[in-house]
Write a protein that holds these residues in place. Structure first.
Motif, PDB file in Angstrom:
ATOM      1  N   UNK A  89       0.833  -1.167  -0.087  1.00 32.05           N
ATOM      2  CA  UNK A  89      -0.164   0.080   0.075  1.00 32.05           C
ATOM      3  C   UNK A  89       0.921   1.183  -0.083  1.00 32.05           C
ATOM      4  N   UNK A  90       0.867   2.034  -1.028  1.00 37.21           N
ATOM      5  CA  UNK A  90       1.698   3.143  -1.052  1.00 37.21           C
ATOM      6  C   UNK A  90       0.597   4.343  -0.667  1.00 37.21           C
ATOM      7  N   UNK A  91       0.995   5.059   0.115  1.00 40.84           N
ATOM      8  CA  UNK A  91       0.275   6.405   0.356  1.00 40.84           C
ATOM      9  C   UNK A  91       0.879   7.691   0.104  1.00 40.84           C
ATOM     10  N   UNK A  92       0.153   8.582  -0.552  1.00 38.03           N
ATOM     11  CA  UNK A  92       0.495   9.998  -0.723  1.00 38.03           C
ATOM     12  C   UNK A  92      -0.107  10.827   0.140  1.00 38.03           C
ATOM     13  N   UNK A  93       0.799  11.726   1.116  1.00 39.25           N
ATOM     14  CA  UNK A  93       0.068  12.277   1.882  1.00 39.25           C
ATOM     15  C   UNK A  93       0.739  13.601   2.408  1.00 39.25           C
ATOM     16  N   UNK A  94      -0.173  14.584   3.039  1.00 35.90           N
ATOM     17  CA  UNK A  94       0.450  15.848   3.435  1.00 35.90           C
ATOM     18  C   UNK A  94       0.135  16.211   4.977  1.00 35.90           C
ATOM     19  N   UNK A  95       1.134  16.500   5.855  1.00 40.38           N
ATOM     20  CA  UNK A  95       1.099  16.556   7.190  1.00 40.38           C
ATOM     21  C   UNK A  95      -0.084  17.718   7.625  1.00 40.38           C
ATOM     22  N   UNK A  96      -0.666  18.442   6.921  1.00 38.29           N
ATOM     23  CA  UNK A  96      -1.516  19.482   7.264  1.00 38.29           C
ATOM     24  C   UNK A  96      -3.134  18.780   6.742  1.00 38.29           C
ATOM     25  N   UNK A  97      -3.101  17.833   6.061  1.00 38.21           N
ATOM     26  CA  UNK A  97      -4.443  17.027   5.830  1.00 38.21           C
ATOM     27  C   UNK A  97      -5.193  16.333   6.733  1.00 38.21           C
ATOM     28  N   UNK A  98      -6.240  17.038   7.147  1.00 41.95           N
ATOM     29  CA  UNK A  98      -7.133  16.364   8.359  1.00 41.95           C
ATOM     30  C   UNK A  98      -7.288  14.982   7.841  1.00 41.95           C
ATOM     31  N   UNK A  99      -7.806  14.469   6.568  1.00 47.42           N
ATOM     32  CA  UNK A  99      -8.216  13.343   6.288  1.00 47.42           C
ATOM     33  C   UNK A  99      -6.999  12.317   6.365  1.00 47.42           C
TER      34      UNK A  99
END
Length: 256
Positions: A89-99
């Protein structure tokens, strides 16, 4: 036929293959989004994951995406799970993203317990920043913590609650690094502001852009796109479908 013409045609063919692949990804994302909007349960036959899993041609698209994005690098600080797990599972994420935070707090622990610990799943995190300098600083901080084996501890601390703007200033990140157990804070500061950290972030971002990632969190499960902080059952369905396609059975009792 001249060497130049042959080379040009090969390049055009390669570009065409990439475009076709990206079109397929977009189509899958739209189908998945419509399924959620329509209120269909993830295990219904018309659900995107299950229906696409029965299509051999679509499975080949997923396999190509998995080959391009699943790094499976030994010692990857931003990964958890066996290098040779059947599903990545590859996750693309931002640390200001609440979801993204919701996924980390509510869904990821269940996936680790049911699939990572059983050897079925490997999770690889990608820093895909969308909200400017504060997000980029937090991303570099998480990478810096990984240099001392504390990536996941700082990752979880950053997502313990929604943090934005000044809450991600360098002094706040240093305080969180201490809480996360990063042993050498001076090294952490130096790594956070290093070219190596910026290069690592650029690599993750470019991978996401090439795939057409436009929002966070975005996921690939052995190449199968899952968009947004979906319920745990949606991820469980995608993981089990991918495990079966890989010729492996999901962990006993998984998904129950």
């Amino acid at each position: 036929m001249s060497t130049t013409l042959s080379s040009t045609r090969r390049k055009l063919a390669a570009v065409g293959a990439i475009i076709a692949l990206l079109i397929a990804v977009v189509a899958i994302g739209i189908a998945a989004g419509r399924a959620v909007e329509d209120g269909r349960a993830p295990n219904e036959p018309q659900g995107a994951a299950q229906a696409a899993g029965e299509d051999p041609e679509q499975q080949r698209v997923y396999d190509k995406l998995a080959e391009r994005t699943s790094r499976r690098e030994a010692g990857d600080a931003l990964a958890i799970g066996k290098k040779d797990a059947p599903v990545v599972l590859v996750e693309y994420a931002d640390y200001q993203c609440s979801f993204c935070g919701r996924f980390t707090r509510e869904t990821q622990p269940e996936l680790i317990k049911k699939y990572v610990d059983a050897g079925t799943l490997r999770i690889e995190f990608r820093n895909f920043t969308l909200y400017g300098a504060d997000s980029e600083r937090a991303a570099r901080a998480s990478w810096a913590a990984g240099r001392q084996g504390r990536f996941w501890q700082l990752h979880d601390e950053l997502y313990a609650k929604t943090r934005k703007g000044d809450a991600l200033a360098e002094d706040k990140l240093v305080a969180m690094a201490r809480t996360a157990g990063v042993p050498d804070i001076e090294k952490f500061r130096a790594d956070l502001d290093s070219d190596a950290a910026r290069d690592a972030l650029k690599k993750d971002q470019e991978e996401g852009y090439e795939l057409g990632v436009q929002s966070t969190p975005s996921f690939l499960v052995n190449g199968r796109p899952v968009s947004g902080a979906q319920p745990t059952a949606v991820f469980a369905d995608a993981i089990e479908t991918a495990a079966k396609a890989a010729g492996k059975k999901p962990a006993e009792g998984a998904g129950k």
